[in-house]
Design a protein around this motif. Structure first.
Motif, mmCIF file in Angstrom:
data_model
loop_
_atom_site.group_PDB
_atom_site.id
_atom_site.type_symbol
_atom_site.label_atom_id
_atom_site.label_comp_id
_atom_site.label_asym_id
_atom_site.label_seq_id
_atom_site.Cartn_x
_atom_site.Cartn_y
_atom_site.Cartn_z
ATOM 1 N N ALA A 176 0.796 -1.228 0.000
ATOM 2 C CA ALA A 176 0.000 0.000 0.000
ATOM 3 C C ALA A 176 0.824 1.271 0.000
ATOM 4 C CB ALA A 176 -0.935 -0.008 1.201
ATOM 5 N N LYS A 177 2.117 1.169 0.247
ATOM 6 C CA LYS A 177 2.921 2.384 0.233
ATOM 7 C C LYS A 177 2.854 3.079 -1.123
ATOM 8 C CE LYS A 177 6.547 -0.027 1.365
ATOM 9 N NZ LYS A 177 6.019 -1.412 1.229
ATOM 10 N N ALA A 178 2.500 2.336 -2.163
ATOM 11 C CA ALA A 178 2.433 2.937 -3.503
ATOM 12 C C ALA A 178 1.265 3.915 -3.640
ATOM 13 C CB ALA A 178 2.314 1.838 -4.565
ATOM 14 N N VAL A 186 -3.142 -7.005 1.926
ATOM 15 C CA VAL A 186 -2.380 -5.763 1.885
ATOM 16 C C VAL A 186 -1.200 -5.826 2.851
ATOM 17 C CG1 VAL A 186 -3.668 -4.505 3.689
ATOM 18 C CG2 VAL A 186 -2.940 -3.298 1.644
ATOM 19 N N ASP A 187 -0.117 -5.118 2.543
ATOM 20 C CA ASP A 187 0.956 -4.958 3.531
ATOM 21 C C ASP A 187 0.874 -3.556 4.104
ATOM 22 O OD1 ASP A 187 2.306 -3.058 2.002
ATOM 23 O OD2 ASP A 187 4.081 -4.258 1.648
ATOM 24 N N ALA A 188 1.568 -3.339 5.202
ATOM 25 C CA ALA A 188 1.647 -2.000 5.785
ATOM 26 C C ALA A 188 3.098 -1.773 6.162
ATOM 27 C CB ALA A 188 0.766 -1.909 7.018
ATOM 28 N N ILE A 190 2.733 -12.721 -3.242
ATOM 29 C CA ILE A 190 3.582 -11.705 -3.865
ATOM 30 C C ILE A 190 3.118 -10.359 -3.311
ATOM 31 C CG2 ILE A 190 4.073 -13.037 -5.942
ATOM 32 C CD1 ILE A 190 1.970 -11.311 -7.401
ATOM 33 N N GLU A 191 3.967 -9.321 -3.453
ATOM 34 C CA GLU A 191 3.649 -8.074 -2.753
ATOM 35 C C GLU A 191 3.860 -6.838 -3.634
ATOM 36 O OE1 GLU A 191 4.294 -8.323 1.579
ATOM 37 O OE2 GLU A 191 5.856 -6.864 1.068
ATOM 38 N N PRO A 192 3.158 -6.770 -4.747
ATOM 39 C CA PRO A 192 3.379 -5.666 -5.673
ATOM 40 C C PRO A 192 2.669 -4.387 -5.240
ATOM 41 C CG PRO A 192 1.643 -7.079 -6.484
ATOM 42 C CD PRO A 192 2.128 -7.707 -5.207
ATOM 43 N N GLY A 193 3.305 -3.264 -5.462
ATOM 44 C CA GLY A 193 2.657 -1.972 -5.245
ATOM 45 C C GLY A 193 2.466 -1.274 -6.580
ATOM 46 N N VAL A 246 1.324 9.691 -2.563
ATOM 47 C CA VAL A 246 1.856 9.282 -1.254
ATOM 48 C C VAL A 246 3.193 9.945 -0.924
ATOM 49 C CG1 VAL A 246 0.719 7.030 -0.983
ATOM 50 C CG2 VAL A 246 2.813 7.187 -2.334
ATOM 51 N N MET A 247 3.926 10.380 -1.940
ATOM 52 C CA MET A 247 5.219 11.028 -1.675
ATOM 53 C C MET A 247 5.111 12.547 -1.801
ATOM 54 S SD MET A 247 7.859 8.340 -3.497
ATOM 55 C CE MET A 247 9.388 8.866 -2.711
ATOM 56 N N SER A 248 3.903 13.058 -1.933
ATOM 57 C CA SER A 248 3.734 14.509 -2.069
ATOM 58 C C SER A 248 3.920 15.163 -0.705
ATOM 59 C CB SER A 248 2.360 14.831 -2.648
ATOM 60 O OG SER A 248 1.353 14.493 -1.719
HETATM 61 N N1 LLP Z 1 7.250 -4.903 -0.348
HETATM 62 C C1 LLP Z 1 8.136 -4.170 0.332
HETATM 63 C C2 LLP Z 1 8.657 -4.670 1.605
HETATM 64 C C3 LLP Z 1 8.564 -2.929 -0.173
HETATM 65 O O1 LLP Z 1 9.442 -2.196 0.510
HETATM 66 C C4 LLP Z 1 8.059 -2.462 -1.401
HETATM 67 C C5 LLP Z 1 8.468 -1.183 -1.955
HETATM 68 C C6 LLP Z 1 7.118 -3.269 -2.074
HETATM 69 C C7 LLP Z 1 6.748 -4.494 -1.522
HETATM 70 C C8 LLP Z 1 6.473 -2.863 -3.361
HETATM 71 O O2 LLP Z 1 7.372 -2.616 -4.393
HETATM 72 P P1 LLP Z 1 6.803 -2.304 -5.855
HETATM 73 O O3 LLP Z 1 6.021 -3.504 -6.312
HETATM 74 O O4 LLP Z 1 5.953 -1.093 -5.764
HETATM 75 O O5 LLP Z 1 8.010 -2.072 -6.680
HETATM 76 N N2 LLP Z 1 9.354 5.338 -4.294
HETATM 77 C C9 LLP Z 1 10.007 4.450 -5.247
HETATM 78 C C10 LLP Z 1 9.682 3.014 -4.984
HETATM 79 C C11 LLP Z 1 10.009 2.601 -3.560
HETATM 80 C C12 LLP Z 1 9.585 1.191 -3.259
HETATM 81 C C13 LLP Z 1 9.691 0.913 -1.800
HETATM 82 N N3 LLP Z 1 9.340 -0.395 -1.421
HETATM 83 C C14 LLP Z 1 9.606 4.876 -6.655
HETATM 84 O O6 LLP Z 1 8.883 5.864 -6.795
HETATM 85 O O7 LLP Z 1 10.046 4.287 -7.637
#
Ligand code: LLP
Length: 421
Positions: free
Chosen positions: A61-63, A80-82, A273-276, A378-380
């Motif tokens: 969800a950080k995305a 969801v993760d947090a 899997i844990e995609p954002g 989220v990063m604003s």
């Molecule tokens: N799981 C964990 C533990 C994470 O730290 C992250 C992302 C994800 C899953 C999800 O990753 P994703 O599927 O979204 O690539 N602000 C950067 C990306 C930082 C990602 C941080 N962690 C950007 O704007 O590219």
């Protein structure tokens, strides 16, 4: 309605029954706009990645933590993760049950750990010392551990989270320490997770790391799940026909690994899997308005209201986002120019798109920044005391709905309210 340069949003009917100029007038700019159908289609693409019955997509969800988007994602069957108590709080408000949430935090206080434990949410320990703290706070409870598989991937060194040069995860050389803390506090290790980094466009590293985690999992007989992490990339260079991630190949390679594991061990672990980014990036377009044009030395600047307080990715990582241009005139007016698109923040690094060759931009044009749904809002921030944008959803019927209001000047005062004379 005619536009100057709108290939992707036209192809996807992104704006439904409305259009970017109408949205910009109705809600103001900058404005994050999300398309519900695209969001749902990305959820479905991943929930059907493999056919293994105990497969779960755990949205990172950080995305994007907009409550309305979280609710849609939940309705597609994702968990969801947090990353923090704040994300956890919002996810519960969005309707996720504690069992549907995994707290993947690092270096947090006892207070934050206690918040999750009291909420009944499983925590993943990112270090031996955090595992010990969890043991002290929740003796006899369940816990997960984040492993660093020694493999990393990502679009920038700042987002590579596996391997030798990152703070994340427990190095497998400390497996004996993990085991002794689990024993000391009678903790039940129910899950192992990892995340090698953000944005890969080819599956090799992810598969290699997944294979590692499955073999490492055999150290812990009580395990119920393994979580391979996120990082699934999206094509940010749409104008130059960048190919999307090959999910078919990724899915079939994952499936093979899992089938092998089940055959060898007889264990049917839940696989997560844990995609954002993959879930939310492409469903978002950020609209801004051009307020000034200027030539400084060799560079033509288009000055917009999209400062790096609104979308920080280009300034922070040098990230590329394709740009569309909307103006209600016949499309023939399209002389090409090299332009640098900037925001309204008092820093030279406030650059959204450098040296882009685009149809010539004019004052009052609305521009669209593609693939802005992940790590945008989220990063604003309120840097320069600028107001954070509103968010609008184009629902499945093509109608626009406000899903977060724009900050007001009064919001800038909220934290001071009880302190002012
Ligand atoms: N799981 C964990 C533990 C994470 O730290 C992250 C992302 C994800 C899953 C999800 O990753 P994703 O599927 O979204 O690539 N602000 C950067 C990306 C930082 C990602 C941080 N962690 C950007 O704007 O590219």
């Amino acid at each position: 309605m005619n536009y100057i340069h709108n290939i992707w949003t036209e192809k996807t009917n992104f704006f439904g029954n409305t259009d970017p100029l109408a949205l910009a007038s109705k809600y103001g700019t900058p404005l994050y706009v999300y398309n519900e159908s695209i969001l749902r289609s990305r959820c479905k693409a991943l929930t059907s990645l493999i056919s293994y019955p105990a497969f779960k997509v755990n949205y990172s969800a950080k995305a994007n933590t907009n409550l309305s988007l979280l609710r849609i994602i939940r309705s597609e069957g994702l968990t969801v993760d947090a990353m923090s108590a704040g994300e956890l709080f919002l996810e519960l408000k969005a309707g996720f049950t504690p069992e549907e949430i995994l707290l993947v935090c690092n270096n947090v206080s006892d207070e934050e750990l206690r918040f999750a434990i009291d909420a009944g949410v499983l925590i993943s320990a990112d270090s031996v010392s955090q595992l010990r703290r969890i043991g002290q706070l929740n003796r006899g409870g369940k816990v997960a551990v984040r492993i660093n598989p020694g493999i990393g991937a990502g679009h920038h060194e700042k987002v590579i989270t596996g391997g030798q040069k990152t703070k994340f995860g427990v190095d497998p050389q400390f497996t004996a320490e993990l085991k002794s803390i689990l024993k000391e506090f009678n903790l039940h290790l129910t899950g192992l997770n990892q995340h090698i980094g953000s944005l890969f466009m080819t599956p090799e590293s992810y598969i290699e790391a997944a294979s590692f985690l499955l073999s490492y999992a055999q150290n812990f007989p009580e395990l119920q799940f393994v979580d391979f992490g996120g990082g699934f990339g999206i094509p940010y260079h749409k104008d130059s026909q960048e190919k999307p991630l090959d999910l078919k190949t990724l899915g079939s390679e994952l499936q093979k690994l899992i089938d092998d594991f089940v055959r060898k061990t007889g264990k049917k672990l839940t696989i997560k899997i844990e995609p954002g980014r993959f879930i939310v990036a492409e469903c978002g377009v950020l609209l801004g308005r051009v307020h000034a044009l200027k030539q400084n030395a060799q560079t033509l600047y288009a000055g917009t209201d999209i400062g790096f307080n609104v979308l920080i990715r280009p300034a922070f990582y040098g990230s590329h986002h394709d740009i569309e241009i909307y103006r209600d005139v016949p499309a023939t007016d399209s002389e090409m120019q090299k332009v640098t698109i900037v925001g309204n923040i008092c820093e030279t690094g406030d650059i959204l798109a450098k040296d882009r060759t685009l149809p010539s931009i004019k004052e009052n044009d609305v521009i669209g920044v593609l693939d802005a749904g992940a790590y945008g809002m989220v990063m604003s921030s309120n840097y320069n005391c600028r107001l954070r944008p509103a968010e609008v959803l184009i629902d499945q019927s093509g109608n626009d709905i406000l899903i977060r209001r724009r900050d007001t000047l009064e919001d800038l005062l909220i934290q001071f309210q009880d302190l002012l004379p």
